[in-house]
Motif scaffolding. Structure first.
Motif, mmCIF file in Angstrom:
data_model
loop_
_atom_site.group_PDB
_atom_site.id
_atom_site.type_symbol
_atom_site.label_atom_id
_atom_site.label_comp_id
_atom_site.label_asym_id
_atom_site.label_seq_id
_atom_site.Cartn_x
_atom_site.Cartn_y
_atom_site.Cartn_z
ATOM 1 N N SER A 161 62.488 1.013 -18.742
ATOM 2 C CA SER A 161 63.386 0.917 -20.173
ATOM 3 C C SER A 161 62.813 1.444 -21.395
ATOM 4 C CB SER A 161 63.646 -0.557 -20.143
ATOM 5 O OG SER A 161 64.383 -1.040 -18.989
ATOM 6 N N TRP A 162 61.583 2.004 -21.303
ATOM 7 C CA TRP A 162 60.808 2.384 -22.259
ATOM 8 C C TRP A 162 61.762 3.737 -23.217
ATOM 9 C CZ3 TRP A 162 57.483 0.581 -25.302
ATOM 10 C CH2 TRP A 162 56.646 1.465 -26.165
ATOM 11 N N TYR A 163 62.687 4.220 -22.648
ATOM 12 C CA TYR A 163 63.223 5.220 -23.471
ATOM 13 C C TYR A 163 64.234 4.680 -24.389
ATOM 14 C CZ TYR A 163 67.302 4.527 -20.402
ATOM 15 O OH TYR A 163 68.447 3.950 -20.028
ATOM 16 N N ARG A 164 64.685 3.577 -24.034
ATOM 17 C CA ARG A 164 65.538 2.734 -25.019
ATOM 18 C C ARG A 164 64.904 2.800 -26.486
ATOM 19 N NH1 ARG A 164 70.061 0.718 -22.639
ATOM 20 N NH2 ARG A 164 69.996 0.733 -20.442
ATOM 21 N N ILE A 165 63.624 2.453 -26.571
ATOM 22 C CA ILE A 165 62.901 2.054 -27.835
ATOM 23 C C ILE A 165 61.936 3.038 -28.305
ATOM 24 C CG2 ILE A 165 63.468 -0.505 -27.294
ATOM 25 C CD1 ILE A 165 60.354 -0.505 -26.883
ATOM 26 N N ALA A 166 61.650 3.971 -27.564
ATOM 27 C CA ALA A 166 60.352 5.136 -27.734
ATOM 28 C C ALA A 166 60.626 5.672 -29.046
ATOM 29 C CB ALA A 166 60.199 5.702 -26.774
ATOM 30 N N ASN A 167 61.748 6.177 -29.351
ATOM 31 C CA ASN A 167 62.170 7.017 -30.474
ATOM 32 C C ASN A 167 62.547 6.186 -31.791
ATOM 33 O OD1 ASN A 167 61.167 9.472 -29.225
ATOM 34 N ND2 ASN A 167 63.434 9.564 -28.253
ATOM 35 N N ARG B 70 43.090 3.837 -29.234
ATOM 36 C CA ARG B 70 42.081 3.049 -29.824
ATOM 37 C C ARG B 70 41.407 1.739 -28.751
ATOM 38 N NH1 ARG B 70 41.456 1.761 -36.122
ATOM 39 N NH2 ARG B 70 39.595 0.795 -35.983
ATOM 40 N N PHE B 71 42.551 1.175 -28.373
ATOM 41 C CA PHE B 71 42.086 0.050 -27.681
ATOM 42 C C PHE B 71 42.861 0.292 -26.378
ATOM 43 C CE2 PHE B 71 42.743 -1.005 -32.003
ATOM 44 C CZ PHE B 71 41.806 -1.758 -32.300
ATOM 45 N N PRO B 72 41.983 0.995 -25.474
ATOM 46 C CA PRO B 72 42.749 1.134 -24.155
ATOM 47 C C PRO B 72 42.622 -0.193 -23.088
ATOM 48 C CG PRO B 72 40.744 2.212 -24.298
ATOM 49 C CD PRO B 72 40.860 1.747 -25.322
ATOM 50 N N ASP B 73 41.842 -1.084 -23.336
ATOM 51 C CA ASP B 73 41.715 -2.146 -22.377
ATOM 52 C C ASP B 73 42.603 -3.562 -22.913
ATOM 53 O OD1 ASP B 73 39.804 -0.835 -21.135
ATOM 54 O OD2 ASP B 73 38.001 -1.734 -22.143
ATOM 55 N N ASP B 74 42.555 -3.529 -24.080
ATOM 56 C CA ASP B 74 43.618 -4.656 -24.932
ATOM 57 C C ASP B 74 45.088 -4.256 -25.047
ATOM 58 O OD1 ASP B 74 41.237 -6.274 -24.378
ATOM 59 O OD2 ASP B 74 40.590 -5.454 -26.642
ATOM 60 N N ALA B 75 45.271 -2.910 -25.298
ATOM 61 C CA ALA B 75 46.725 -2.520 -25.648
ATOM 62 C C ALA B 75 47.776 -3.285 -24.688
ATOM 63 C CB ALA B 75 46.701 -0.898 -25.724
ATOM 64 N N PRO B 76 48.792 -3.467 -25.279
ATOM 65 C CA PRO B 76 49.936 -4.157 -24.170
ATOM 66 C C PRO B 76 50.594 -2.861 -23.612
ATOM 67 C CG PRO B 76 50.610 -4.239 -26.685
ATOM 68 C CD PRO B 76 49.273 -3.738 -26.670
ATOM 69 N N GLY B 77 51.132 -3.300 -22.245
ATOM 70 C CA GLY B 77 51.894 -2.376 -21.750
ATOM 71 C C GLY B 77 53.215 -2.000 -22.167
ATOM 72 N N GLN B 78 54.045 -0.980 -21.591
ATOM 73 C CA GLN B 78 55.506 -0.761 -22.411
ATOM 74 C C GLN B 78 56.052 -1.998 -21.976
ATOM 75 O OE1 GLN B 78 56.449 2.887 -20.567
ATOM 76 N NE2 GLN B 78 55.176 4.078 -21.968
ATOM 77 N N GLU B 79 56.267 -2.575 -20.804
ATOM 78 C CA GLU B 79 57.079 -3.645 -20.661
ATOM 79 C C GLU B 79 56.840 -4.808 -21.397
ATOM 80 O OE1 GLU B 79 60.206 -5.686 -18.811
ATOM 81 O OE2 GLU B 79 59.498 -3.688 -18.443
ATOM 82 N N ALA B 80 55.439 -5.133 -21.805
ATOM 83 C CA ALA B 80 55.126 -6.265 -22.883
ATOM 84 C C ALA B 80 55.598 -6.000 -24.230
ATOM 85 C CB ALA B 80 53.678 -6.375 -22.621
ATOM 86 N N VAL B 81 55.513 -4.668 -24.537
ATOM 87 C CA VAL B 81 56.011 -4.274 -25.688
ATOM 88 C C VAL B 81 57.584 -4.406 -25.949
ATOM 89 C CG1 VAL B 81 56.505 -2.374 -27.376
ATOM 90 C CG2 VAL B 81 54.166 -2.340 -26.337
ATOM 91 N N ASP C 14 72.634 0.512 -33.126
ATOM 92 C CA ASP C 14 71.879 0.641 -32.128
ATOM 93 C C ASP C 14 71.256 -0.715 -31.460
ATOM 94 O OD1 ASP C 14 73.052 3.105 -31.659
ATOM 95 O OD2 ASP C 14 71.354 4.024 -32.401
ATOM 96 N N SER C 15 71.118 -1.563 -32.562
ATOM 97 C CA SER C 15 70.187 -2.871 -32.300
ATOM 98 C C SER C 15 70.601 -3.690 -31.264
ATOM 99 C CB SER C 15 70.094 -3.697 -33.630
ATOM 100 O OG SER C 15 71.321 -3.918 -33.982
ATOM 101 N N ALA C 16 71.908 -3.579 -30.895
ATOM 102 C CA ALA C 16 72.787 -4.477 -29.713
ATOM 103 C C ALA C 16 72.203 -3.994 -28.488
ATOM 104 C CB ALA C 16 73.954 -4.348 -30.079
ATOM 105 N N GLN C 17 72.033 -2.649 -28.399
ATOM 106 C CA GLN C 17 71.505 -2.039 -27.168
ATOM 107 C C GLN C 17 69.974 -2.060 -26.923
ATOM 108 O OE1 GLN C 17 72.573 2.029 -27.382
ATOM 109 N NE2 GLN C 17 74.872 1.698 -27.652
ATOM 110 N N LEU C 18 69.339 -2.489 -27.974
ATOM 111 C CA LEU C 18 67.943 -2.576 -27.702
ATOM 112 C C LEU C 18 67.405 -3.829 -27.424
ATOM 113 C CD1 LEU C 18 66.329 -0.294 -30.813
ATOM 114 C CD2 LEU C 18 66.586 0.228 -28.283
ATOM 115 N N PHE C 19 68.212 -4.839 -28.098
ATOM 116 C CA PHE C 19 67.794 -6.324 -28.010
ATOM 117 C C PHE C 19 69.019 -7.128 -27.477
ATOM 118 C CE2 PHE C 19 65.629 -4.314 -31.513
ATOM 119 C CZ PHE C 19 64.162 -4.537 -30.867
#
Length: 718
Positions: free
Chosen positions: A11-17, A79-90, A110-115
């Motif tokens: 679902s990352w494409y929904r918010i990536a841009n 910058r933080f490869p070990d601590d950065a949240p994954g896309q699902e967590a974002v 578009d906010s209704a489609q993202l959240f």
């Protein structure tokens, strides 16, 4: 405890841009929980807060209107490869921040489609309102300016000097309480009297108002703000409340704990002052008002405010002590994780707990708090229904829908449509159906041991209550109380000078009448009939007086033990006829007289009872066998012993004017007990205990339904 959410998401494409950022007014603070750093985001305009970990904050801090979500996430990942949240967590994080009103998002279309949609939020708010129907809140004013003006004076008490003063005042008050325990206990019996209810409510309002201001002043002292104060309808009873959520932003957990306990600190201090006034005033309005304040401060503090299983002061203090923010929500998520991971086999399920100890506390709290809240709310519903039956029924329907219908529908929808169960749906449905079948099998089909208990008292089978047949003064005790006596043995000697004088006078008149009768037989035969009548009357009177003279010595009517505690104090006292002077009990055979309530009457009369046993207080570990028992037909209202009633420390409610007269009818059972094999048990007359009747095994669900029907019929005649 489990693996983090996946790095990449479908679902990352929904918010990536999208271009999203924190609101300009958001305040950022740091806090430490269990040795780990957390970041607290505060929206000062709405007084809303959100906690997140440093790794998540590194991503959120990089969100800008001129930067896409993809760019911000990529920078954080580089910058933080070990601590950065994954896309699902974002995706989850942005959704939570959005609903906390902490995000600024320009593309509203578009906010209704993202959240999640705004309507879902309104549904949650409505559902929360209905769920908390008995605790509705109405904000009324902003007390912040008042707190600022009064803080220079009140703030001096929030200091080490205030601690010493509090300890001295409360300690002195506790000593007064210890010195006046009997008076406090006696006055407690009239707390719920109709005439005292206005004073009780006035004390409640006064104490709770200072309670809420205590929270507010402590919060303001440590740098927080308080902008909401209003009325809380607690079980439809107006009481004050305030909002001190700004204390969540304090870095020191001890300051947060102090804010949580400030209301109780102020409440106990005021109750201590009320104790001084109560102890130095005579019965009256002020005296009773102070007692009610003491009562409210003690009972409400223990039952509600200090209890961590309800979302009052104790809950927030426990959350800070354990350093587990959002304790209820995280406990529910952890229980859901346990079900998904170990029942449904969902390997990707993640627990909100970071350590085993934290997982333990979440499990314990989530399990106990849910059960306790149901018990408390059920009790509240019964109290409300006692006063307003229709309102209680309406509240019960709302609670049934909120606690049963809605969760069941959501769970069915979760099993049918949740993407998380995509590969484990068959197992999840199978396990859920199997658990439901097991529960129904255990409740409706499998018989469980069944018994009920009834309080009672041990009584000698052969017993006689000693009373005096004539009026007199106790001259001497002829036997020692508590000793074994034989039939005919003198126990008490009475003296009655008037009886002796009357006997002498009657004897003289008898001799006179007899002499006149002899004279009339020789001289005037016509006077014989009235003289015979008078002589018969005097003869009967002499016989009665002889009987009364003999009754001045009270004797044992049979062998046994003379039980007469405190009879030595009666020596020299004038006792009227019919005074109870002790009990003569034969210790050779005893019976246990039990009082069975109406709730257990159906089991007593309508079910087979294979056996019974008695256990006496003080030696409950030893069973006293029951040879046989007999149910006395007909309802009873007089207890076999005052020790079974409330006023004697028992379980049965009794009338105020008679400690043996019960408010509700009961059935009496006389059980013959034997001392065979129980040489260690002391059997003596008047010893209290309980009898347990063993019934044939029965499933649990029919029992619960029967108890519910009895409750409704007994309390509401439904």
């Amino acid at each position: 405890m489990s693996a983090p959410l996946q790095t990449f998401s479908e679902s990352w494409y929904r918010i990536a841009n999208q271009r999203i950022s924190l609101r300009p007014g958001v305040v950022v603070r740091r806090q430490n929980y269990r040795g780990e750093r957390w970041i607290v985001l505060e929206n000062p305009f709405s007084n809303q807060f959100f906690r997140l970990r440093p790794g998540a904050y590194e991503f959120v801090a990089r969100l800008r209107p001129d930067r896409t979500v993809q760019e911000a996430w990529q920078q954080c990942l580089d910058r933080f490869p070990d601590d950065a949240p994954g896309q699902e967590a974002v995706i989850q994080l942005l959704s939570q921040l959005y609903f906390a009103n902490l995000l600024h998002y320009e593309n509203a279309a578009d906010s209704a489609q993202l959240f999640e949609r705004y309507t879902k939020r309104k549904q949650r708010e409505l559902r929360a309102t209905l769920t908390n129907l008995m605790f509705m809140r109405f904000p009324l004013l902003d007390p912040d300016q008042f707190l600022l003006r009064t803080l220079p004076w009140v703030g001096k008490l929030i200091s080490p000097f205030g601690v010493v003063l509090w300890l001295a005042v409360v300690g002195w008050a506790l000593k007064l309480v210890a010195d006046n325990v009997p008076a406090l206990r006696n006055q407690a019996q009239s707390v719920l009297d109709p005439g005292n209810l206005p004073l009780l409510y006035a004390g409640l309002i006064f104490i709770k108002t200072l309670h809420e201001f205590g929270h507010a002043w402590f919060c303001r002292k440590f740098g927080g703000e308080v902008h909401v104060m209003g009325v809380l309808l607690m079980i439809f009873t107006p009481v004050p409340y305030m909002d001190a959520t700004s204390s969540w932003g304090f870095r020191s957990r001890w300051k947060r704990i102090l804010v949580g306990g400030a209301g109780m600190i102020v409440e106990i201090f005021v109750a201590a002052i009320a104790t001084f006034i109560w102890a130095n005033t005579s019965p009256g309005t002020l005296h009773n008002l102070c007692y009610n304040m003491m009562f409210v401060a003690s009972v409400s503090t223990v039952v509600f405010n200090l209890n961590p299983l309800l979302r009052f002061d104790g809950y927030y203090m426990l959350s800070d002590l354990l350093e587990i923010p959002n304790l209820t929500q995280r406990a529910n998520k952890h229980l859901r994780h346990l079900a998904e991971r170990y029942l449904f086999g969902l390997k990707k399920s993640e627990s909100p707990a970071n350590r085993f100890k934290e997982a333990f506390w979440l499990t314990v709290f989530g399990s106990t708090s849910g059960v306790y809240r149901v018990i408390v709310f059920a009790g509240v519903l019964l109290v409300v229904a006692d006063k307003f039956l229709l309102l209680g029924i309406l509240m019960a329907v709302v609670c049934l829908i909120s606690w049963v219908t809605v969760p069941v529908c959501k769970f069915i929808n979760y099993l049918a449509t949740s993407p998380r169960l995509e590969r484990q749906r068959v197992r999840a449905v199978t396990v859920s159906a199997a658990l439901l079948a097991v529960v129904l099998l255990c409740l409706q089909v499998i018989p469980f041991p069944y018994h009920f208990r009834a309080p009672g008292v041990l009584q000698a089978r052969l017993r006689t209550e000693l009373v005096n047949d004539v009026t007199g003064r106790i001259a001497a005790l002829k036997a020692k109380p508590g000793s074994r006596v034989t039939a005919g043995q003198p126990l008490i000697e009475l003296e009655n000078p008037e009886l002796a004088l009357e006997f002498a006078d009657t004897s003289a008149r008898f001799e006179e009448a007899n002499a006149r009768l002899l004279q009339a037989m020789q001289e005037t035969i016509a006077n014989l009939k009235p003289l015979h009548s008078r002589l018969a009357t005097l003869t009967n009177r002499l016989t009665k007086l002889e009987t009364d003279r003999a009754a001045l010595v009270i004797r044992a009517r049979h062998d046994g033990v003379w039980i007469a505690p405190g009879i030595q104090d009666y020596v020299g006292r004038w006792v009227p006829r019919g005074t109870r002077l002790g009990l003569l009990a034969d210790p050779g055979a005893f019976e246990f007289t039990a009082t069975v309530s109406q709730d257990d009457a159906d089991a007593l009369f309508g079910k087979k009872i294979p056996g019974a046993e008695v256990r006496l207080f003080g030696q409950a570990g030893t069973v006293v066998p029951v040879a046989r028992w007999k149910v006395i037909p007909g309802e009873q209202h007089t207890l076999p012993s005052a020790a079974l009633g409330w006023r004697g420390g028992g379980e049965l409610p009794v009338a105020e004017d008679d400690p043996r007269k019960t408010l509700e009818p009961f059935f009496e059972v006389a059980a013959d007990v034997t001392s065979t094999g129980t040489s260690d048990v002391a059997l003596f007359h008047g010893r209290a205990g309980k009898i347990r009747f063993d019934l044939e095994p029965e499933p649990l669900l029919p029992r619960w339904i029967r108890r519910l029907q009895q409750l409704l019929q007994k309390r509401y005649q439904l």
